[in-house]
Design an enzyme around this catalytic site. Structure first.
Site, PDB file in Angstrom:
ATOM      1  N   CYS A 189      37.187  36.517  31.326  1.00 47.63           N
ATOM      2  CA  CYS A 189      37.174  36.822  32.770  1.00 47.63           C
ATOM      3  C   CYS A 189      36.986  35.604  33.657  1.00 47.63           C
ATOM      4  CB  CYS A 189      36.112  37.861  33.103  1.00 47.63           C
ATOM      5  SG  CYS A 189      35.026  38.420  31.818  1.00 47.63           S
ATOM      6  N   MET A 227      38.600  48.415  40.537  1.00 46.37           N
ATOM      7  CA  MET A 227      39.973  47.954  40.783  1.00 46.37           C
ATOM      8  C   MET A 227      40.051  46.455  40.513  1.00 46.37           C
ATOM      9  SD  MET A 227      41.560  50.716  41.651  1.00 46.37           S
ATOM     10  CE  MET A 227      43.124  50.139  42.333  1.00 46.37           C
ATOM     11  N   CYS A 252      29.959  41.072  29.575  1.00 41.69           N
ATOM     12  CA  CYS A 252      30.377  41.407  30.940  1.00 41.69           C
ATOM     13  C   CYS A 252      30.410  42.924  31.122  1.00 41.69           C
ATOM     14  CB  CYS A 252      31.748  40.803  31.237  1.00 41.69           C
ATOM     15  SG  CYS A 252      32.392  41.225  32.866  1.00 41.69           S
ATOM     16  N   GLY A 304      43.019  44.766  40.178  1.00 39.06           N
ATOM     17  CA  GLY A 304      44.305  44.191  40.575  1.00 39.06           C
ATOM     18  C   GLY A 304      45.314  44.234  39.446  1.00 39.06           C
ATOM     19  N   GLY A 305      44.969  44.955  38.366  1.00 37.75           N
ATOM     20  CA  GLY A 305      45.874  45.108  37.227  1.00 37.75           C
ATOM     21  C   GLY A 305      46.466  46.508  37.177  1.00 37.75           C
TER      22      GLY A 305
END
Length: 374
Positions: free
Chosen positions: A202, A13, A103, A15-16
């Site tokens: 990021c 998750m 990442c 937050g998008g």
């Protein structure tokens, strides 16, 4: 339809909107769904750029709305060691790395997957990436396909995944187009429905890249020169420029030989002399490459390519596929020859290979094979 109710999925998750809708869809499909919010970067004093707290609040609000538990984990140390230090070393070497690919490799599909596995007892992990999976009926290894939405397809960033990781990962929004994802979020009253997509790297977020980089690497100003050695201007540091770049050279009004008024582009970086070589016109031969050499190869099927093969390649995100031929050098290196010369092939970036919709894998561009006019 198989019974998903015994299968536990841990959703990354962010937050998008994409991860929010992924969690909703998996719940609709009957899975046991829990969320995991990763913090990969320790905030500094740039509070206006750092959205981690806001993202966490949004992720929590979505999980509350969906009735799922949200776990939190800090991967900042792993991120620094395995992603950020490599990112800096590549820039120091005059190359242009892609930290988002690293990442995904080191954090989202390694550290995250291990934590979900060992601590949260997950059957699957899920991310809000726009890719799809395919399981051939003959029992062959699972494949990764481009996302259904060609404009949002993120397979370029996920080429380092192995078929084992693909088998353990679910990508619900990969089967949808972005407007549909936003529509679902709105229908379900998710707080992220209208949240704009993040565009920054990021750990940098939306802040100005040159300002951020200068904190960690001392800039060394030098000359911008034409191929003939004429000094055209000054650069603030080779690391701020990438091959094929037009903006930010600050030599725009300068005419070339014979009153040439075409725009200037970065053609080469001369590391020894700390000089940026610029040429005029997007069709200048020095901007073109006939192919490239790639190393640090990752194939989704894990088997190295040992025979000459026709396929397509992307040398940067959101680029049209380039028809090409792969010529293996050894298990660690390949030569790639384009059907037609290509511009802005950049060492440090990734070359990612496809056959149709199937992402085969890719590697890091070590060097470009310069165009030689017949």
């Amino acid at each position: 339809m198989s019974d998903n109710s015994q299968k536990k999925v841990i959703v990354g998750m962010s937050g998008g909107v994409d991860s929010s809708v992924s969690a909703y869809l998996l719940k609709q499909q009957g899975y046991q769904v829990e969320g995991l919010f990763m913090k990969n970067w320790e905030e500094d004093d740039d509070s206006e750029y750092c959205t981690a707290a806001e993202d966490l609040a949004d992720a929590q609000a979505v999980c509350d709305k969906l009735g799922i538990h949200l776990h939190k984990i800090n991967f900042a140390a792993e991120y620094w060691d395995n992603v950020f230090e490599y990112f800096l070393s590549e820039y120091k070497a005059g190359r242009t790395p892609n930290p988002d690919i690293l990442c995904n490799k080191e954090i989202k599909f390694k550290a995250f997957l291990e934590f979900a596995d060992e601590v949260l007892d997950a059957d699957y992990i899920a991310m809000g990436h726009y890719v799809r999976r395919s399981f051939p009926e003959n029992g062959e290894k699972p494949q990764m396909l481009r996302g259904l939405d060609g404009n949002k397809d993120q397979s370029y960033f996920l080429y380092t995944l192995s078929h084992e990781q693909v088998a353990r990962s679910l990508f619900p929004v990969g089967e949808l187009e972005k407007p549909e994802v936003r529509r679902i979020a709105e229908e379900q009253g998710l707080i992220t429905a209208k949240k704009k997509d993040s565009t920054g790297i990021c750990f940098i977020g939306e802040r100005k890249f040159t300002d951020f980089l200068s904190r960690y690497l001392p800039a060394q100003p030098g000359n911008i020169e034409s191929p003939e050695g004429e000094v055209l201007g000054q650069h603030q540091g080779l690391m701020y420029h990438t091959l094929g770049q037009r903006k930010g050279l600050h030599i725009g009004g300068r005419k070339g030989g014979g009153g040439n008024e075409e725009p200037w582009f970065v053609a080469e970086k001369d590391l020894k002399r700390n000089v940026l070589i610029a040429v005029q016109g997007q069709d200048h031969p020095m901007l073109k490459s006939e192919g490239l050499i790639a190393s640090q190869l990752h194939w989704v099927e894990r088997e190295p390519i040992r025979d000459v093969m026709k396929c397509t390649v992307k040398t940067r995100y959101r680029q049209q596929d380039i028809p090409c031929t792969i010529i293996p050098i050894d298990d660690e290196n390949i030569k790639v020859i384009f059907d037609e010369p290509e511009i802005a092939v950049t060492p440090g970036q990734s070359a990612v290979f496809y056959q149709g919709d199937v992402c085969l894998g890719g590697g890091i561009i070590e060097k470009r094979i310069k165009y030689t006019q017949a």
